[in-house]
Motif scaffolding. Structure first.
Motif, PDB file in Angstrom:
ATOM      1  N   LEU A  49       0.734  -1.182  -0.017  1.00  0.00           N
ATOM      2  CA  LEU A  49      -0.074  -0.012  -0.042  1.00  0.00           C
ATOM      3  C   LEU A  49       0.841   1.372  -0.025  1.00  0.00           C
ATOM      4  CD1 LEU A  49      -2.778  -1.254   2.716  1.00  0.00           C
ATOM      5  CD2 LEU A  49      -2.888  -1.094   0.358  1.00  0.00           C
ATOM      6  N   ALA A  52       2.214   1.748  -3.425  1.00  0.00           N
ATOM      7  CA  ALA A  52       1.160   2.320  -4.127  1.00  0.00           C
ATOM      8  C   ALA A  52       0.949   3.924  -4.045  1.00  0.00           C
ATOM      9  CB  ALA A  52      -0.209   1.673  -4.154  1.00  0.00           C
ATOM     10  N   ALA A  53       1.121   4.316  -2.694  1.00  0.00           N
ATOM     11  CA  ALA A  53       0.921   5.793  -2.600  1.00  0.00           C
ATOM     12  C   ALA A  53       2.015   6.511  -2.528  1.00  0.00           C
ATOM     13  CB  ALA A  53       0.506   5.707  -1.012  1.00  0.00           C
ATOM     14  N   SER A  54       3.288   5.958  -3.343  1.00  0.00           N
ATOM     15  CA  SER A  54       4.581   6.690  -3.151  1.00  0.00           C
ATOM     16  C   SER A  54       4.985   6.890  -4.888  1.00  0.00           C
ATOM     17  CB  SER A  54       5.618   6.023  -2.593  1.00  0.00           C
ATOM     18  OG  SER A  54       5.143   5.865  -1.224  1.00  0.00           O
ATOM     19  N   GLY A  55       4.050   6.712  -5.671  1.00  0.00           N
ATOM     20  CA  GLY A  55       4.274   6.850  -7.176  1.00  0.00           C
ATOM     21  C   GLY A  55       4.758   5.741  -7.931  1.00  0.00           C
TER      22      GLY A  55
ATOM     23  N   VAL B 118      -3.485   4.438   1.787  1.00  0.00           N
ATOM     24  CA  VAL B 118      -4.788   4.445   1.119  1.00  0.00           C
ATOM     25  C   VAL B 118      -5.375   5.844   0.917  1.00  0.00           C
ATOM     26  CG1 VAL B 118      -7.233   3.551   1.357  1.00  0.00           C
ATOM     27  CG2 VAL B 118      -5.269   2.168   2.019  1.00  0.00           C
ATOM     28  N   ARG B 120      -3.937   8.611   1.071  1.00  0.00           N
ATOM     29  CA  ARG B 120      -3.082   9.230   0.043  1.00  0.00           C
ATOM     30  C   ARG B 120      -3.621   9.065  -1.425  1.00  0.00           C
ATOM     31  NH1 ARG B 120       2.860   9.864  -1.259  1.00  0.00           N
ATOM     32  NH2 ARG B 120       2.389  12.284  -1.130  1.00  0.00           N
ATOM     33  N   VAL B 121      -3.664   7.865  -1.743  1.00  0.00           N
ATOM     34  CA  VAL B 121      -4.012   7.616  -3.211  1.00  0.00           C
ATOM     35  C   VAL B 121      -5.371   8.141  -3.455  1.00  0.00           C
ATOM     36  CG1 VAL B 121      -4.659   5.688  -4.723  1.00  0.00           C
ATOM     37  CG2 VAL B 121      -2.514   5.705  -3.374  1.00  0.00           C
ATOM     38  N   VAL B 126      -0.753  11.858  -4.844  1.00  0.00           N
ATOM     39  CA  VAL B 126       0.534  11.025  -5.126  1.00  0.00           C
ATOM     40  C   VAL B 126       1.507  11.439  -6.043  1.00  0.00           C
ATOM     41  CG1 VAL B 126       1.192   8.595  -6.021  1.00  0.00           C
ATOM     42  CG2 VAL B 126      -1.047   9.012  -4.590  1.00  0.00           C
TER      43      VAL B 126
END
Lengths: 136, 127
Positions: A49, A52-55, B118, B120-121, B126
């Motif tokens: 996760l 996924a949130a870090s680009g 979660v 953040r997305v 992002v």
């Protein structure tokens, strides 16, 4: 002083050394082992996760990690742990209502949970392996 | 009139009296995780791929972001409760207290990391 400085060492009854493994105790400790395995595995889940949130760049790095052989083995172990702990957990919740303690019922439900977990794991593994081409 | 002896009180012997809420929380989070877990595994099965675009598109939707956050938070809580019981069974003395406190910190950090990721997305900050 609140406690003895040196506790008296008294003899203990033997336990693990003398008891034959039975389906009851083995399924029970497996529930604990899979629980701990899931806790450790949740670190991997959160790593996914985070990635996924870090680009996209970071995510690509994490994918390299997750497609490695060791990671795939760890994920397979996690999936089995999840399936077993899930099904046995339901068995526990049923016990909490007071039902299912009959020896015959307990034995059947125990084996059902174990076989169900193996089947579920195989199905999920097959699905992810075939469909995603081995990448998870 | 209490049947506890003064020595028993001072040594801290007898019932801890406070286990029931732990037991109940473990059950409630178990049921929640059973439901959320089915949703989670089902969602992964239905994902087109594990590419960045597909995953973030799935994570970012309002319902998915909410359920995923709840899944991670509940997982962390249920795990903390379980790990605490395991530590209490096998570790004793001061090491037990230290281990439980460390485990609690670790669970809070991991749970927070998951939820924040979660969100953040979902809220689109992002890189």
């Amino acid at each position: 002083m609140a406690k003895r400085d040196k506790p008296l060492v008294r003899p203990l009854s033997p336990h693990l050394g003398i008891y034959r493994p039975q389906y009851t105790s083995m399924l029970s400790i497996l529930h604990r082992i899979t629980g701990v395995a899931l806790s450790v595995g949740s670190l991997l889940l959160v790593y996914w996760l985070l990635a996924a949130a870090s680009g996209p760049a970071r995510y690509a790095e994490s994918q390299e990690f997750f497609t490695s052989l060791w990671a795939q083995i760890a994920i397979a172990a996690w999936v089995f742990s999840f399936c077993y702990h899930f099904l046995n957990g339901i068995r526990h919740l049923v016990w909490d209502t007071g039902r299912g303690f009959d020896l015959k019922v307990a034995r059947k439900s125990g084996y059902a949970v174990l076989i169900g977990a193996l089947i579920l794991t195989a199905s999920l593994g097959y699905w992810f392996l075939i469909r995603a081409g081995g990448a998870t | 009139m209490s049947l506890r002896s003064p020595l028993g009180k001072v040594l801290g012997l007898g019932s801890a009296k406070s286990g029931a809420s732990h037991w109940w929380s473990q059950r409630v989070t178990a049921v929640a995780l059973a439901l959320l877990g089915v949703w989670f595994i089902g969602s992964l099965v239905c994902l087109d791929s594990f590419e960045y675009g597909a995953v973030t598109a799935w994570m970012g939707g309002p319902v998915n972001a909410t359920l995923l956050s709840l899944f991670v938070a509940t997982l962390a809580y249920h795990s903390q409760l379980g790990v605490q019981v395991v530590i209490e069974d096998y570790v004793h003395g001061t090491l037990k207290t230290v281990s439980i406190v460390l485990s609690n910190f670790l669970h809070v950090v991991v749970g927070a990391l998951g939820v924040v990721s979660v969100l953040r997305v979902a809220f689109g900050s992002v890189a």
